[in-house]
Every structure is written in structure tokens, then in C-alpha cells.
Motif scaffolding. Structure first.
Motif, short mmCIF file in Angstrom:
data_model
loop_
_atom_site.label_atom_id
_atom_site.label_comp_id
_atom_site.label_asym_id
_atom_site.label_seq_id
_atom_site.Cartn_x
_atom_site.Cartn_y
_atom_site.Cartn_z
N GLU A 241 -10.49 1.09 -2.87
CA GLU A 241 -10.48 0.13 -3.97
C GLU A 241 -9.71 -1.13 -3.59
O GLU A 241 -10.11 -2.25 -3.90
N HIS A 242 -8.57 -0.93 -2.90
CA HIS A 242 -7.80 -2.08 -2.42
C HIS A 242 -8.59 -2.86 -1.37
O HIS A 242 -8.60 -4.09 -1.37
N VAL A 243 -9.23 -2.15 -0.46
CA VAL A 243 -10.03 -2.80 0.58
C VAL A 243 -11.16 -3.60 -0.04
O VAL A 243 -11.42 -4.75 0.35
N LYS A 244 -11.82 -3.03 -1.02
CA LYS A 244 -12.95 -3.71 -1.66
C LYS A 244 -12.50 -5.02 -2.31
O LYS A 244 -13.19 -6.05 -2.19
N THR B 263 5.70 -5.15 -6.72
CA THR B 263 5.01 -4.73 -5.49
C THR B 263 5.98 -4.42 -4.36
O THR B 263 5.56 -4.09 -3.25
N GLY B 264 7.29 -4.51 -4.63
CA GLY B 264 8.28 -4.13 -3.64
C GLY B 264 8.63 -5.23 -2.66
O GLY B 264 8.13 -6.35 -2.73
N GLN B 265 9.52 -4.87 -1.75
CA GLN B 265 9.97 -5.78 -0.70
C GLN B 265 9.20 -5.46 0.58
O GLN B 265 9.15 -4.31 1.01
N SER B 266 8.66 -6.48 1.22
CA SER B 266 7.89 -6.27 2.43
C SER B 266 8.73 -6.43 3.69
O SER B 266 8.64 -5.61 4.61
N TYR B 267 9.55 -7.49 3.76
CA TYR B 267 10.17 -7.87 5.02
C TYR B 267 11.63 -8.26 4.81
O TYR B 267 12.08 -8.51 3.70
N LEU C 272 0.83 -1.21 0.00
CA LEU C 272 0.00 0.00 0.00
C LEU C 272 0.86 1.26 0.00
O LEU C 272 0.44 2.31 -0.50
N LEU C 273 2.08 1.15 0.55
CA LEU C 273 2.96 2.31 0.66
C LEU C 273 3.51 2.76 -0.69
O LEU C 273 4.13 3.82 -0.78
N ARG C 274 3.31 1.97 -1.72
CA ARG C 274 3.74 2.35 -3.07
C ARG C 274 2.80 3.38 -3.68
O ARG C 274 3.16 4.05 -4.65
N GLU C 275 1.59 3.50 -3.14
CA GLU C 275 0.60 4.40 -3.71
C GLU C 275 0.88 5.84 -3.29
O GLU C 275 0.76 6.19 -2.12
N LYS C 276 1.24 6.66 -4.21
CA LYS C 276 1.59 8.05 -3.93
C LYS C 276 0.37 8.82 -3.43
O LYS C 276 -0.70 8.77 -4.04
N ASP C 277 0.55 9.51 -2.32
CA ASP C 277 -0.48 10.40 -1.74
C ASP C 277 -1.73 9.68 -1.24
O ASP C 277 -2.70 10.33 -0.86
#
Length: 657
Positions: free
Chosen positions: A167-170, A430-434, A150-155
Motif C-alpha cells: 500500500e505504501h509502495v503503491k 512519523t518519527g525521527q529519521s536521521y 516504514l519501521l513504525r509499521e508493526k509486523d
């Protein structure tokens, strides 16, 4: 393999089973007829038109080995509980957008995530279920259960009615609630209630109202996806009534002053049943703190006051379990904003300890439930305690240096500027999480007595190496955590020594120690790695970096190449020992008091972090994680290795406050 065990009989509670009593489900569903679910339309709860006092306990399926779900649930029912409560972690169930794992998705946590099986098992053990699906759960869990992508989403604003966030929650709720809706009580399943978000009132800041539209949208979404059971919110009444919705049951969270909190709750919603959704049975630990405990008398007095009020109750936690791998959360100190990572043990000083053993609180609750619950149903006898053993000491036999570990890495990403973990173009972008990330800069000339500067703060610990040799100070005292290399220091400076380096390789290894799981909305900007400023040597900013993620995923760990005889030099390296088992695998604890800081991996699965200052000194090792034959135990040590791995049969805490 010789083993010493600590097997004990369960405490004699002189219980007798009255076989003439109905089961819980038979009592509330006579002749198989269900006309309605849990109702809060009067000053007391009814279930299928029969009055009920909910006596529940929290257990998180994702913190307990699947093989032990039935054992823990049976122990809860034997204590007189009629319900259990669980959170649902979004970050595990949707590790990448649109990629789900509900027990068959192939992730490292696959065996923990079969929520359908967990719900069926709870019903088979004659327990009702309260579900708190999030999307945010807090729970001292990494990022409060929110996925790091989620942190990839700007603003985008997390935990608000922000269009992109919703939208992600849905998408997630569509997949999750399709499963959960089939387990609703009115459909013949165990779920009697669902929470809308979690302690949303705590997001309120003095000059900003909370986003009640967010709660409304969540409620509408749940209803649109077929949820028909009772919906509720939960907050601490003395903190205000900000996180509630009209025509939605409000429940209370607290540890002390039950009369004060319940009277306030009654003021907020007159003529409604009272429910304590979180009665905090103990508390969680941050690294370097004292292990939190609470006396049986203090706990029991408040518990009895709740039942006498009268109110329904959910004990948080009844059984805490373990925040496996990199899944521990963190806090920001209320006074100065200092980062405070949680331990992996989620023992919580709960009624069942981290390994599922009975405590004196358990027996106290058992007696109080018998005294105050007027509805008598058939209860099982408490199951016996699982056997704990101290396996014999094993020797470290193989090693990979940090350079060899980096050479095994799957990704070497070249970018002009530094990127945080979450922005790396890996895992389907989607990036690195951990885990860890290495920032590497090659072909450097470094004069003697040079200074490395990292602007801002590191997130969350850092090791600096030149040509594979550690340049940061060895972690020897707790005071060292206030210095270069750790989260507290801003704009840290490191003297690189009195040696001249030509054509040198600089490695900056950063560990994500756990994202914050609780706080105001602005505190959820939880990117990890180096991203708050430049890295420079003698005032000259470095650029053109190679970034190397070390995620320690199971498949990668199990295929590491190049193992060799260990050299036991100071600095980061990974070490291997083999635990041979020739008969039934039992639970144990790995004692880490002789090591300094790092992670432990068993048969490819990251078990836990460790830190010599505690309070957690042992790592719970469930028997189901072991197999007949050779079991690989790996230790990724940051600083000072030792030559053996030791086991004990009971947990050990270092009280270091």
C-alpha cells in the motif's frame, strides 16, 4: 580571501568533432517518427527498430549538485556513452507518508530532487536514460532508499508482497510514475527502460524461497501506471537466477569474470540480448577501511571483454558523487554480522571522481567506446575541469555547548520507557529519521564508582554525559571502536568515575550512523537509538526518560541561539567559523584530519560525517553550496575540538586497513 587552485587542462585526447554526424536522437528518430521503444525480442537490442548497443554509465542526481548536472552529463556523453542510468531514492522523495518532494517540496534536499529537470537535461545532452525506481535501491544509500517511517509499521515485512508494505509502495509509485511516464522514449522522452526492484535474488536464504509474488505485483503496478518501456531485473548470474520473472529481461551485475557471468546469463535466457546492468568500476568505502582503488588495466580489460562478447553495459559508477549529510548506508559483515557504516564520499574510484574530475579510466573508456561502437553519432568535446581551490584557514569564533544545543531543541518528549528514533511522536507522527537522539534522566543520585549498563547494542554510537561533562572515553585509537560507546559491543558497561553526583542529569546521546542498505530480508530491522533493552545504574533500571531529537534540519540549524566565545573543552559541542567569499565560489575540500568525529554543516546544510581514522579525510565542498559574503561552517565535534578549519584543493585519504 586568497586562494590556491589546482586548475588543470583536460587530457589531450586529440578528439575532433565531425559535424556531419547525426545526434543520437536524430539517428534513432529519423524524421521525428517513433514507432517503438527499446526491444529485447531478439538476440540484440533495437531502439525504434534500429540496432543499438547500450553504453551507459550510472550517475545519481541526488548525489550531485543540480548546478553540476549538465557538466557531468556532458562529460559522460563526450566519453562516447549513449545512455545514463539512475536510481530514485524513495526516502528523499517521500519524507513523510503522502508528503512528496520532487524538487519543490521544501525539504532540505529540495534542490537535488527535481527529477524532471534532470531527465530533461539528460535528453538535451543527447543521452538516453535507464531508470531504477526501486522501491529499494541499495546504492550504499541510507536504508537502501527506503523511508525510515516504514519501521513504525508493526509486523510489516519490507520488500515483500505484504499488504501494508505494498500500500505504501503503491502510493509512492503513483506519484513517481506519473512524472516518469511522461519521459518515456515512446512519448518523445529519454527513458528507454525501467528496473523492477533491485537485486532481489540477494534476499534468498537457504531454507526460504524469495517472494516472487512481490516482483509480479511491482511489475503489474508499473504497467498499470502507464509504463510501456522495457522492464528488467538485475542480479549477479553466478549467485543464481532467483530474482527474475518470466517474460522479463534479466541483466547482470558483476566486476570480474565477464565470460563466466555472461555465459550464465545467456543460459538463463537464450536468444535474448545481453546487458551488464552493473559493471562495478571500483568500490565503496566503509569507515576505518582502506580506500578502495582498482587499476586502469584491470578495469579496462574487463570492460573491453564485455564489449567484445558482445554485450551492452552500464558502468556502476561512472560518477559516484557524495552521500550528503546522514544519507550514507551501511553493511552487515558477511562473516560475523558486524555493522559497517559507509563513508559519505561515494567517489567509488569511478571514471569521474567525487568532484566530477576526469580519471585515467575515463580516457580508457573513451578510446574503447570509439573502437567498439559501430554507430557513430555527434559527440561534444569534454568540458574543462572545474576549478578547485584551497581557501585560507579560518578560525573557530563561536560555540554552543551540548547543553545549549539541547536547550535549542524543538521537542522534549517524556516517556516511561525508551523509544527508538522511529517511534518518536514527531514529524506528523512519523518519527525521527536521521541525526542524533538524547536520552535524558534528571534528578539522579549516583554513588562513586557506579556502573552504567546499556542492554543489547547501541545503534550506533553513544556518548554518556553527567551534568554536561563527557564520561565516555575519548576516541583516540581505532581499537576504541571495539569498546563501550560503539556498535560492536553488546551489553556495554561504563564506570561513571569516583565522584558522587547529587541531583544529577544523565544524558545518553546516540547517533544514527546510517541504516543497512543491503542483505537478507531479516537484516532490514534497522531501528536506531536505544531499544534493545534497559539502561541501568548499579543494576537498577532507569525509567521516566526525556527524549530529545537532534535532527539538524536546515531551518533549525540556521536559527540556533546563544552562540558565544568558544572554550574548546573536550566533549560534544558545536563550533562555528565564517568563510568570507568576495568573488566567484569554487569547489574545495574541508580537511578534517585535526578533528576526531562528528558532522560538518555548511550554510545550514549537513554536508558530511567525518572520522579521524578515515579513509575519507576531506569533505567535498561544491562551489554552488557557497555564497558571496559570509558562509557559516559548523562542526559538531563529539570529542576533541581544534581551533581552526582548513581547506585543501585535492581529496586526501588515510589508508587505515
Amino acid at each position: 580571501m586568497k586562494r590556491r587552485d589546482n586548475t588543470k587542462d583536460t587530457k589531450d585526447t586529440k578528439m575532433e568533432i565531425n559535424l556531419d554526424l547525426p545526434t543520437l536522437y536524430n539517428y534513432y528518430i529519423e524524421n521525428g517518427s517513433i514507432t517503438c521503444g527499446l526491444s529485447a525480442e531478439q538476440s540484440y537490442f533495437t531502439l525504434n527498430n534500429k540496432q543499438i548497443t547500450i553504453i551507459s554509465g550510472a550517475i545519481h542526481y541526488f548525489r550531485v549538485p543540480q548546478e553540476y548536472w549538465r557538466d557531468r552529463l556532458k562529460k559522460m556523453r563526450a566519453a562516447g556513452l549513449n545512455a545514463i542510468e539512475t536510481y530514485v531514492p524513495w526516502n528523499l522523495h517521500e519524507p513523510q507518508p503522502g508528503v512528496f518532494d520532487f524538487g519543490y517540496g521544501g525539504s532540505d534536499f529540495e534542490k537535488f530532487l527535481d527529477i524532471s529537470k534532470f531527465l530533461r537535461t539528460a535528453q538535451e545532452e543527447d543521452l538516453l536514460v535507464i531508470v531504477r525506481p526501486g522501491p529499494y535501491i541499495c546504492s550504499e544509500w541510507e536504508f537502501g532508499g527506503l523511508p525510515s517511517w516504514l519501521l513504525r509499521e508493526k509486523d510489516m515485512k519490507i520488500r515483500t508482497s505484504d499488504k501494508t508494505f505494498m500500500e505504501h509502495v503503491k502510493r509512492y509509485f503513483t506519484a513517481l510514475l506519473e512524472i516518469l511516464s511522461e519521459f518515456q522514449f515512446t512519448k518523445g522522452g529519454p527513458i528507454i527502460a525501467f528496473q523492477i526492484e533491485n537485486e532481489y535474488g540477494n534476499t534468498k536464504e537457504e531454507d526460504k524461497p524469495i517472494d516472487t509474488d512481490y516482483l509480479k505485483k511491482l511489475k503489474e503496478l508499473m504497467i498499470s501506471k502507464g509504463i510501456v518501456e522495457l522492464l528488467f531485473t538485475s542480479d549477479t548470474p553466478s549467485n543464481g537466477n532467483w530474482g527474475s520473472l518470466p517474460n522479463t529481461l534479466i541483466t547482470a551485475n558483476f566486476q570480474t569474470k565477464p565470460d563466466v557471468e555472461l555465459n550464465l546469463l545467456q543460459e538463463y535466457q537464450p536468444d535474448k540480448p545481453l546487458m551488464v546492468m552493473e559493471y562495478w568500476t571500483g568500490w565503496f568505502d566503509h569507515w576505518t577501511e582502506k580506500h578502495h582503488t582498482r587499476t586502469v588495466k584491470e578495469f579496462s580489460d574487463v570492460y573491453e571483454s564485455i564489449l567484445k562478447f558482445p554485450a551492452s553495459v552500464n558502468m556502476y559508477m561512472f560518477h559516484g558523487g557524495t552521500s550528503w549529510g546522514f544519507m550514507n548506508g551501511a553493511n552487515l559483515d558477511d562473516d560475523d554480522g558486524t555493522y559497517q557504516p559507509d563513508t559519505n564520499s561515494y567517489d567509488y574510484d569511478a571514471l569521474l571522481n567525487e568532484a566530477g574530475d576526469y580519471t585515467d579510466k575515463y580516457y580508457s573508456v573513451q578510446k574503447l567506446n570509439e573502437k567498439y561502437n559501430d554507430v557513430k553519432t555527434l559527440l561534444p568535446l569534454p568540458p574543462p575541469v572545474t576549478v578547485k581551490v584551497a581557501y585560507d584557514e579560518i578560525k573557530i569564533t563561536e560555540q554552543l555547548t551540548i547543553n545549549e544545543l539541547i536547550n535549542n531543541a524543538e521537542h522534549h518528549i517524556k516517556k516511561h520507557n525508551l523509544l527508538p528514533m522511529e517511534m518518536l511522536p514527531i514529524n506528523n507522527n512519523t518519527g525521527q529519521s536521521y541525526g542524533y537522539i538524547v536520552y535524558r534522566k534528571k534528578n539522579l543520585t549516583i554513588p562513586c564508582n557506579s556502573y552504567l549498563k546499556i542492554e543489547g547494542k547501541v545503534c550506533d554510537t553513544v556518548m554518556v554525559l553527567i551534568d554536561g561533562k563527557l564520561k565516555t572515553k575519548l576516541l583516540q585509537t581505532q581499537a576504541d571502536l571495539d569498546k563501550f560507546g560503539y556498535w560492536k559491543l553488546e551489553n556495554g558497561l561504563l564506570n561513571l568515575g569516583d565522584k558522587v553526583y547529587n541531583n544529577a542529569t544523565l544524558d545518553i546521546i546516540v547517533e544514527n550512523s546510517g541504516r543497512v542498505n543491503y542483505g537478507k530480508l531479516h537484516q532490514f530491522n534497522q531501528k536506531k537509538g536505544l531499544w534493545q533493552g534497559n539502561v541501568s545504574i548499579n543494576g537498577v533500571n532507569l525509567c521516566d526518560w526525556e527524549m530529545i531529537p537532534l535532527e539538524f534540519k536546515t531551518n533549525w540549524v540556521q536559527n540556533l541561539k546563544g552562540w558565544h566565545i568558544p572554550r574548546f573543552e573536550n566533549g560534544p559541542a558545536i563550533y562555528k567559523g565564517i568563510l568570507k567569499i568576495t568573488r566567484v565560489s569554487n569547489d574545495s575540500y574541508i580537511y578534517m584530519g585535526a578533528w576526531t568525529k562528528g558532522i560538518v554543516i555548511v550554510n545550514g546544510f549537513v554536508l558530511s560525517r567525518y572520522l579521524k581514522f578515515g579513509p575519507q579525510q576531506t569533505i567535498y565542498l561544491p562551489g554552488p553550496f557557497l555564497k558571496d559574503g559570509d558562509n557559516e561552517i559548523l562542526i559538531f565535534e563529539h570529542f576533541i575540538p581544534t581551533t581552526t578549519i582548513n581547506f585543501v584543493a585535492n581529496p586526501i585519504y588515510a589508508n587505515t586497513a
